[in-house]
Scaffold this motif. Structure first.
Motif, PDB file in Angstrom:
ATOM      1  N   LYS A 197       0.835  -1.210   0.000  1.00  0.00           N
ATOM      2  CA  LYS A 197       0.000   0.000   0.000  1.00  0.00           C
ATOM      3  C   LYS A 197       0.867   1.257   0.000  1.00  0.00           C
ATOM      4  O   LYS A 197       0.535   2.258  -0.649  1.00  0.00           O
ATOM      5  N   GLN A 198       1.998   1.191   0.725  1.00  0.00           N
ATOM      6  CA  GLN A 198       2.893   2.344   0.741  1.00  0.00           C
ATOM      7  C   GLN A 198       3.539   2.547  -0.623  1.00  0.00           C
ATOM      8  O   GLN A 198       3.739   3.678  -1.071  1.00  0.00           O
ATOM      9  N   LYS A 199       3.867   1.456  -1.319  1.00  0.00           N
ATOM     10  CA  LYS A 199       4.385   1.569  -2.689  1.00  0.00           C
ATOM     11  C   LYS A 199       3.355   2.233  -3.590  1.00  0.00           C
ATOM     12  O   LYS A 199       3.696   3.063  -4.449  1.00  0.00           O
ATOM     13  N   GLU A 200       2.094   1.869  -3.403  1.00  0.00           N
ATOM     14  CA  GLU A 200       1.020   2.479  -4.197  1.00  0.00           C
ATOM     15  C   GLU A 200       0.903   3.968  -3.886  1.00  0.00           C
ATOM     16  O   GLU A 200       0.651   4.778  -4.783  1.00  0.00           O
ATOM     17  N   THR A 201       1.106   4.323  -2.613  1.00  0.00           N
ATOM     18  CA  THR A 201       1.056   5.739  -2.228  1.00  0.00           C
ATOM     19  C   THR A 201       2.179   6.516  -2.898  1.00  0.00           C
ATOM     20  O   THR A 201       1.963   7.623  -3.425  1.00  0.00           O
ATOM     21  N   VAL A 202       3.392   5.944  -2.887  1.00  0.00           N
ATOM     22  CA  VAL A 202       4.525   6.602  -3.554  1.00  0.00           C
ATOM     23  C   VAL A 202       4.224   6.784  -5.033  1.00  0.00           C
ATOM     24  O   VAL A 202       4.421   7.873  -5.600  1.00  0.00           O
ATOM     25  N   SER A 203       3.724   5.725  -5.676  1.00  0.00           N
ATOM     26  CA  SER A 203       3.410   5.798  -7.110  1.00  0.00           C
ATOM     27  C   SER A 203       2.340   6.837  -7.399  1.00  0.00           C
ATOM     28  O   SER A 203       2.408   7.562  -8.395  1.00  0.00           O
ATOM     29  N   ALA A 204       1.340   6.923  -6.510  1.00  0.00           N
ATOM     30  CA  ALA A 204       0.256   7.890  -6.702  1.00  0.00           C
ATOM     31  C   ALA A 204       0.782   9.328  -6.642  1.00  0.00           C
ATOM     32  O   ALA A 204       0.388  10.175  -7.460  1.00  0.00           O
ATOM     33  N   TRP A 205       1.686   9.597  -5.710  1.00  0.00           N
ATOM     34  CA  TRP A 205       2.254  10.939  -5.610  1.00  0.00           C
ATOM     35  C   TRP A 205       3.154  11.238  -6.811  1.00  0.00           C
ATOM     36  O   TRP A 205       3.190  12.362  -7.313  1.00  0.00           O
ATOM     37  N   GLU A 206       3.885  10.240  -7.279  1.00  0.00           N
ATOM     38  CA  GLU A 206       4.728  10.448  -8.464  1.00  0.00           C
ATOM     39  C   GLU A 206       3.866  10.725  -9.690  1.00  0.00           C
ATOM     40  O   GLU A 206       4.219  11.593 -10.516  1.00  0.00           O
ATOM     41  N   GLU A 207       2.738  10.034  -9.816  1.00  0.00           N
ATOM     42  CA  GLU A 207       1.820  10.301 -10.916  1.00  0.00           C
ATOM     43  C   GLU A 207       1.198  11.682 -10.778  1.00  0.00           C
ATOM     44  O   GLU A 207       0.977  12.378 -11.776  1.00  0.00           O
ATOM     45  N   CYS A 208       0.913  12.070  -9.545  1.00  0.00           N
ATOM     46  CA  CYS A 208       0.366  13.414  -9.293  1.00  0.00           C
ATOM     47  C   CYS A 208       1.346  14.475  -9.772  1.00  0.00           C
ATOM     48  O   CYS A 208       0.954  15.443 -10.439  1.00  0.00           O
ATOM     49  N   LYS A 209       2.631  14.281  -9.446  1.00  0.00           N
ATOM     50  CA  LYS A 209       3.633  15.250  -9.887  1.00  0.00           C
ATOM     51  C   LYS A 209       3.687  15.322 -11.406  1.00  0.00           C
ATOM     52  O   LYS A 209       3.788  16.411 -11.993  1.00  0.00           O
ATOM     53  N   LYS A 210       3.638  14.148 -12.079  1.00  0.00           N
ATOM     54  CA  LYS A 210       3.655  14.141 -13.549  1.00  0.00           C
ATOM     55  C   LYS A 210       2.485  14.940 -14.109  1.00  0.00           C
ATOM     56  O   LYS A 210       2.629  15.683 -15.083  1.00  0.00           O
ATOM     57  N   GLY A 211       1.317  14.781 -13.503  1.00  0.00           N
ATOM     58  CA  GLY A 211       0.145  15.519 -13.955  1.00  0.00           C
ATOM     59  C   GLY A 211       0.295  17.011 -13.761  1.00  0.00           C
ATOM     60  O   GLY A 211      -0.093  17.809 -14.633  1.00  0.00           O
ATOM     61  N   VAL A 212       0.845  17.404 -12.623  1.00  0.00           N
ATOM     62  CA  VAL A 212       1.076  18.828 -12.350  1.00  0.00           C
ATOM     63  C   VAL A 212       2.076  19.398 -13.350  1.00  0.00           C
ATOM     64  O   VAL A 212       1.890  20.508 -13.891  1.00  0.00           O
ATOM     65  N   LEU A 227      18.783  22.324 -27.477  1.00  0.00           N
ATOM     66  CA  LEU A 227      17.386  22.130 -27.094  1.00  0.00           C
ATOM     67  C   LEU A 227      16.698  23.469 -26.871  1.00  0.00           C
ATOM     68  O   LEU A 227      17.267  24.383 -26.258  1.00  0.00           O
ATOM     69  N   VAL A 228      15.479  23.566 -27.354  1.00  0.00           N
ATOM     70  CA  VAL A 228      14.709  24.813 -27.238  1.00  0.00           C
ATOM     71  C   VAL A 228      13.455  24.552 -26.425  1.00  0.00           C
ATOM     72  O   VAL A 228      12.697  23.611 -26.695  1.00  0.00           O
ATOM     73  N   PHE A 229      13.230  25.371 -25.395  1.00  0.00           N
ATOM     74  CA  PHE A 229      12.045  25.259 -24.551  1.00  0.00           C
ATOM     75  C   PHE A 229      11.428  26.635 -24.337  1.00  0.00           C
ATOM     76  O   PHE A 229      12.108  27.666 -24.486  1.00  0.00           O
ATOM     77  N   ASP A 230      10.155  26.653 -23.974  1.00  0.00           N
ATOM     78  CA  ASP A 230       9.506  27.892 -23.566  1.00  0.00           C
ATOM     79  C   ASP A 230       9.812  28.147 -22.093  1.00  0.00           C
ATOM     80  O   ASP A 230       9.662  27.250 -21.253  1.00  0.00           O
ATOM     81  N   PHE A 231      10.256  29.370 -21.783  1.00  0.00           N
ATOM     82  CA  PHE A 231      10.602  29.741 -20.411  1.00  0.00           C
ATOM     83  C   PHE A 231       9.747  30.913 -19.956  1.00  0.00           C
ATOM     84  O   PHE A 231       9.566  31.892 -20.688  1.00  0.00           O
ATOM     85  N   PHE A 277       3.877  22.928 -17.618  1.00  0.00           N
ATOM     86  CA  PHE A 277       4.743  23.137 -18.775  1.00  0.00           C
ATOM     87  C   PHE A 277       3.969  23.311 -20.076  1.00  0.00           C
ATOM     88  O   PHE A 277       4.504  23.829 -21.056  1.00  0.00           O
ATOM     89  N   SER A 278       2.707  22.873 -20.104  1.00  0.00           N
ATOM     90  CA  SER A 278       1.863  23.162 -21.265  1.00  0.00           C
ATOM     91  C   SER A 278       1.210  24.531 -21.139  1.00  0.00           C
ATOM     92  O   SER A 278       0.512  24.980 -22.049  1.00  0.00           O
ATOM     93  N   GLN A 279       1.408  25.179 -19.974  1.00  0.00           N
ATOM     94  CA  GLN A 279       0.833  26.492 -19.654  1.00  0.00           C
ATOM     95  C   GLN A 279      -0.693  26.454 -19.536  1.00  0.00           C
ATOM     96  O   GLN A 279      -1.358  27.477 -19.608  1.00  0.00           O
TER      97      GLN A 279
END
Length: 391
Positions: free
Chosen positions: A172-187, A344-348, A192-194
């Protein structure tokens, strides 16, 4: 036989019988004759939901099964025999499964989970033999002679239930870690897409983001490796030597001397510098250095100019990792280079909005690290309990 330090008692408070040393062939039935390999072409045609096991755990999923019961799988070959304290050499399997010819299949006479727990981190190296230059193999005849300490069936059950409870918490703790990592990816995707924008402290809008080439806003350099075999470059060295697999770490395996630094292309980096892995298994990995030390040729050091935010640059590189690798490493071949990263070119956003984004993502990182620390604590607790139970 050495008595375990941690024992359970019967429900009436009485002591269970003493443990007895037994061999695997006394406590389990070997079902190796039923295992069948599936080649890669067959697996492509038979993709399904049934787990397909080998020496390294689940190898994939197919549409058929050989077994439908509780089983304990034990590695037949692999390098985990020498790393048994951190890597599991056994698997506990329930339900439908398919097993190839690289894992021994055992049906326990007693409690299956107890047998698995007894073997999961057991040092069985003296029962293995070399197959080839360095690869170790556990042959069936030797495997059946492995000794384990066995309590009564009733105590096996209590131990299995206890460890299963801890394993449930860990999963369950592994699932919690994964959920927070997925949350960060979503944020990150929204930032970054603005799609989501921060505002200034006074409530006003920040300026529009501007396209920038990384080489225009950062200074970069890579390092080198002192000549191997030259003792005076390594012996009694005091300078941490950072390799690409260590950019996330706070210590290094190797150290070099001042001569090793001065007489090679190795370059010094400071704590807080951005380190980017250019090639090898870690290509595209990026982090802020926790070490003051020297880097080799597989690492690019990135130092932002004009107050550009280090954390923001790390996160935008991390967010675009797969795109970078897909674009510049065709079929996984080739290397990244300083020229590629500089191009590499990015929007800043402006520096103030970079800081807000960096602070937001840092807050999520803190949560993730705390959740990982909790997971590590539970795993360490289980490891300690196993040492108390399985001497």
């Amino acid at each position: 036989m050495i008595e375990p330090k941690l024992r359970f008692k019967a429900d009436d408070g009485s002591q269970f019988p003493e443990w007895e040393e037994k061999t695997i062939d006394e406590v389990a039935e070997c079902l190796d004759n039923k295992r069948v390999p599936v080649n890669s072409e067959e697996r492509k045609k038979r993709v399904g939901v049934i787990p397909y096991y080998g020496a390294g755990g689940i190898q994939g999923y197919i549409d058929d099964y050989l077994f439908d019961e509780e089983l304990v799988l034990l590695l037949e070959d692999g390098d985990a025999f020498d790393d048994f304290q951190t890597k599991s050499i056994a698997q506990y399997v329930t339900g439908k499964s398919w097993v190839n010819n690289h894992a021994h299949v055992l049906r326990a006479n007693g409690n299956s989970y107890f047998l698995f727990a007894s073997l999961e981190h057991k040092d069985i190296r003296r029962w293995t033999q070399l197959a080839g230059a360095s690869r170790k193999k556990l042959l069936k005849d030797s495997m059946l002679k492995i000794t384990i300490n066995m309590p009564s069936l009733a105590e096996q059950q209590k131990i299995a239930e206890f460890l299963s409870t801890i394993d449930t918490v860990i999963e369950k703790q592994k699932e919690t870690v994964s959920a927070w990592e997925e949350c960060k990816k979503g944020v990150m995707q929204k930032l970054f897409s603005q799609e989501v924008r921060f505002k200034a402290d006074d409530g006003s809008d920040f300026p529009e983001w501007e396209e920038k080439k990384l080489g225009d806003i950062c200074k970069t350099f890579s390092g080198g490796t002192p000549k191997s075999g030259e003792a005076r470059y390594y012996d009694n060295g005091t300078i941490s030597f950072i390799r690409s697999g260590e950019i996330h770490d706070d210590k290094t395996e190797l150290r070099i001397t001042n001569d090793g630094l001065n007489e090679s292309s190795a370059k010094m980096v400071d704590i807080g510098d951005i380190l980017y892995a250019l090639y090898g298994a870690t290509s595209g990995e990026v982090d802020i250095s926790k070490i003051k030390g020297a880097i080799n040729q597989a690492i690019l050091c990135i130092r932002p100019l004009n107050d550009f935010n280090r954390k923001f640059i790390v996160e935008i590189l991390r967010y675009n990792k797969e795109t970078i690798l897909r674009t510049y490493l065709q079929g996984g071949q080739g290397n990244l280079s300083a020229q590629i990263i500089q191009s590499l070119v990015f929007d800043f956003p402006c520096v103030a909005e970079q800081q807000k984004i960096a602070d937001c993502l840092s807050s999520l990182d803190e949560v993730i690290e705390k959740q990982k620390a909790t997971l590590a604590a539970w795993e360490e607790l289980k490891k300690g309990l196993l040492q108390q139970m399985f001497v």
